[in-house]
Write a protein that holds these residues in place. Structure first.
Motif, short mmCIF file in Angstrom:
data_model
loop_
_atom_site.label_atom_id
_atom_site.label_comp_id
_atom_site.label_asym_id
_atom_site.label_seq_id
_atom_site.Cartn_x
_atom_site.Cartn_y
_atom_site.Cartn_z
N LYS A 169 22.30 84.08 3.09
CA LYS A 169 23.39 83.28 2.53
C LYS A 169 24.44 84.20 1.92
O LYS A 169 24.13 85.07 1.10
CB LYS A 169 22.87 82.32 1.45
CG LYS A 169 23.97 81.63 0.61
CD LYS A 169 24.86 80.74 1.48
CE LYS A 169 26.11 80.28 0.76
NZ LYS A 169 25.93 79.39 -0.36
N ILE A 170 25.70 83.96 2.28
CA ILE A 170 26.83 84.68 1.69
C ILE A 170 27.63 83.67 0.89
O ILE A 170 28.26 82.77 1.44
CB ILE A 170 27.73 85.32 2.77
CG1 ILE A 170 26.92 86.29 3.64
CG2 ILE A 170 28.91 86.03 2.13
CD1 ILE A 170 26.35 87.47 2.89
N LEU A 171 27.57 83.80 -0.43
CA LEU A 171 28.42 82.99 -1.30
C LEU A 171 29.85 83.51 -1.23
O LEU A 171 30.10 84.62 -0.73
CB LEU A 171 27.91 83.03 -2.73
CG LEU A 171 26.55 82.36 -3.01
CD1 LEU A 171 25.98 82.85 -4.33
CD2 LEU A 171 26.71 80.85 -3.04
N LYS A 172 30.78 82.77 -1.79
CA LYS A 172 32.17 83.23 -1.80
C LYS A 172 32.36 84.43 -2.74
O LYS A 172 33.49 84.89 -2.94
CB LYS A 172 33.11 82.10 -2.18
CG LYS A 172 32.84 81.50 -3.55
CD LYS A 172 33.68 80.26 -3.77
CE LYS A 172 33.35 79.62 -5.12
NZ LYS A 172 34.02 78.34 -5.31
N THR A 173 31.22 84.92 -3.26
CA THR A 173 31.24 86.19 -4.01
C THR A 173 31.95 87.26 -3.21
O THR A 173 32.79 88.00 -3.73
CB THR A 173 29.79 86.64 -4.31
OG1 THR A 173 29.13 85.61 -5.04
CG2 THR A 173 29.77 87.93 -5.11
N LEU A 174 31.60 87.33 -1.91
CA LEU A 174 32.23 88.30 -1.04
C LEU A 174 33.59 87.76 -0.59
O LEU A 174 33.68 86.78 0.13
CB LEU A 174 31.34 88.57 0.18
CG LEU A 174 31.86 89.62 1.17
CD1 LEU A 174 32.09 90.95 0.50
CD2 LEU A 174 30.88 89.76 2.35
N GLY A 175 34.63 88.40 -1.06
CA GLY A 175 35.99 87.98 -0.73
C GLY A 175 36.77 87.49 -1.92
O GLY A 175 37.99 87.65 -2.00
N LEU A 176 36.06 86.87 -2.91
CA LEU A 176 36.76 86.30 -4.05
C LEU A 176 36.25 86.80 -5.41
O LEU A 176 36.93 86.59 -6.42
CB LEU A 176 36.66 84.77 -4.01
CG LEU A 176 37.49 84.08 -2.93
CD1 LEU A 176 37.15 82.60 -2.84
CD2 LEU A 176 38.99 84.26 -3.21
N TYR A 177 35.08 87.44 -5.45
CA TYR A 177 34.55 87.88 -6.75
C TYR A 177 34.08 89.33 -6.75
O TYR A 177 34.35 90.07 -7.70
CB TYR A 177 33.40 86.98 -7.20
CG TYR A 177 33.81 85.58 -7.58
CD1 TYR A 177 34.61 85.35 -8.70
CD2 TYR A 177 33.42 84.49 -6.82
CE1 TYR A 177 34.99 84.07 -9.05
CE2 TYR A 177 33.79 83.20 -7.16
CZ TYR A 177 34.58 82.99 -8.28
OH TYR A 177 34.97 81.72 -8.62
N LEU A 178 33.37 89.76 -5.73
CA LEU A 178 32.85 91.12 -5.71
C LEU A 178 33.99 92.12 -5.66
O LEU A 178 34.90 92.00 -4.85
CB LEU A 178 31.94 91.33 -4.48
CG LEU A 178 31.33 92.73 -4.35
CD1 LEU A 178 30.35 93.01 -5.49
CD2 LEU A 178 30.65 92.89 -3.00
N ARG A 179 33.93 93.11 -6.55
CA ARG A 179 34.97 94.13 -6.64
C ARG A 179 34.38 95.52 -6.47
O ARG A 179 33.15 95.68 -6.48
CB ARG A 179 35.73 93.99 -7.98
CG ARG A 179 36.47 92.64 -8.05
CD ARG A 179 37.18 92.41 -9.37
NE ARG A 179 37.88 91.11 -9.36
CZ ARG A 179 39.12 90.92 -8.94
NH1 ARG A 179 39.83 91.98 -8.51
NH2 ARG A 179 39.67 89.72 -8.94
N VAL A 180 35.22 96.50 -6.31
CA VAL A 180 34.74 97.84 -5.98
C VAL A 180 33.80 98.39 -7.04
O VAL A 180 32.91 99.19 -6.75
CB VAL A 180 35.92 98.81 -5.74
CG1 VAL A 180 36.67 98.43 -4.48
CG2 VAL A 180 36.86 98.84 -6.95
#
Length: 400
Positions: A169-180
């Motif tokens: 499962k990929i939450l919208k964490t990837l693209g909208l929350y996860l940062r470098v």
């Protein structure tokens, strides 16, 4: 002799006099009524439309709900899960009682976590109640800054598969929350190549990827008087992705499409009707372009049901690639469009199985996602079976 123009003029004068005479009586101050000012949040109009109402207590065929959230991480920061430990939102007794009443064969818990959290969730549900629950794993974003993260994450997928995970499962964490820097710095793009080994591992292990990368398109526009989801965003201002360094909905979908195109051997289920239920033409174009793409309908019958003719054609054309799903969350009463209860499932069944008109898309006094109602699309039995169970069973590689 009076001509037509003179006659019409004369009649207009008489008519005008009649209006003036009537208005002096009916519009006098003593007969005027002025409604008291009313806040929009207090407005609960009663529907005056008299139409047929069906009550579908059980699904016509056993269903697999491909999109539920039975467990969540015990620690998140700025939208990023930081611990594998799980918090369980409902007891198995609660879940099974609703499942049996509503003809739910299986629930897929997409947020099963990773490492020991995943192992515990699989043991608690999948192994204790075989065939009733299936658990997905999630990326361990807390390790994202480690130099060998791509390799570690691919290995984590392999271990999760051995531990019983049925997908990723990929939450919208990837693209909208996860940062470098995990919770700070620039946003990490969905098609960041560091995730390529993870996508490939899922393909090699026949683990479908359930990917959520965006939200309703109104969330990417100003929260103003033109926004049809103003009330929803006013109640949840943190759901707005307008401004700042957030990408647009179009940019997020384009990045996701690049991932799907780069990994043709991996099956992607693009959640919430491909994250663009307001534009089924766009979703259709992507389905035509990517044979390894499917969609689920979780938390989007509010959109599908207000375009019933278009939706019915969409289901007919893509009947082999649409999965029944609700986004159901036990005790998620603050989100009535996805709260796990009997009423939620009855609304979905009504949408899919009847031709009912103008009914609520969520069990709530006020429409939670927008002030409109929906219409049923009355799918034929052969399509209904596919949407309810066969398409999900094929992706999960289970017998039904």
């Amino acid at each position: 002799m009076i001509n037509r123009r003179q006659w019409l003029y004369g009649m207009g004068v008489v008519a005008g006099a009649g209006v003036q005479i009537g208005s002096a009586d009916t519009l006098s101050p003593k007969n005027q009524t002025h409604p008291a000012p009313l806040e929009l949040s207090q407005y609960e109009p009663k529907n005056m439309l008299q139409v047929h109402q069906s009550h579908i207590a059980r699904a016509k065929f056993p269903i697999i709900d491909f999109h539920t959230h039975i467990s969540i991480s015990t620690k998140s920061e700025n939208g990023v899960e930081l611990l594998p430990d799980r918090q369980y939102l409902g007891t198995t007794e609660e879940l099974l009682a609703v499942m049996d009443r509503k003809n739910i064969r299986s629930m897929v818990n997409l947020t099963g976590g990773y490492d020991k959290g995943l192992t515990e969730a699989v043991a608690k549900y999948d192994r204790q109640y075989p065939g009733r629950f299936y658990t997905f794993t999630e990326p361990s974003y807390s390790r994202f800054r480690e130099q060998d993260y791509p390799k570690l994450q691919a290995q984590a997928i392999e271990q999760a598969h051995r531990d019983g995970a049925r997908g990723l499962k990929i939450l919208k964490t990837l693209g909208l929350y996860l940062r470098v820097n995990i919770t700070s710095g620039k946003l990490v793009k969905i098609d960041d190549p560091r995730f390529d080994p993870m996508w490939d591992a899922c393909g090699q292990l026949n683990m479908p990827v359930a990917i959520h990368i965006s939200d309703p398109v109104a969330f990417f526009t100003p929260t103003d008087r033109f926004n049809e989801r103003y009330e929803e965003l006013n109640n949840h201002p943190d759901w707005s992705f307008y401004g700042g360094d957030f990408p647009s909905n179009a940019e997020l979908i384009a990045a996701r499409n690049r991932v799907i195109g780069r990994h043709p051997k991996t099956q992607f289920v693009t959640l919430h009707v491909g994250n663009f239920s307001e534009n089924l033409q766009n979703v259709a174009e992507n389905l035509d372009r990517f044979p390894n793409m499917s969609v689920d309908i979780a938390a989007r019958i509010g959109e599908l049901g207000r375009q019933p003719v278009t939706s019915r054609k969409f289901f007919d054309k893509y009947q082999d690639r649409i999965l029944f799903a609700t986004d159901a969350t036990p005790h998620g009463d603050e989100f009535p469009q996805q709260v796990f209860n009997d009423q939620l499932y009855e609304i979905y069944y009504r949408f899919l199985e009847t031709e009912d008109e103008y009914f609520d898309y969520a069990p709530a006094k006020t429409p939670p996602q927008g002030r409109w109602r929906i219409y049923g699309i009355n799918l034929p039995d052969d399509i209904l079976r596919k949407v309810y169970q066969q398409n999900a069973a094929r992706l999960l590689r289970i017998s039904i």
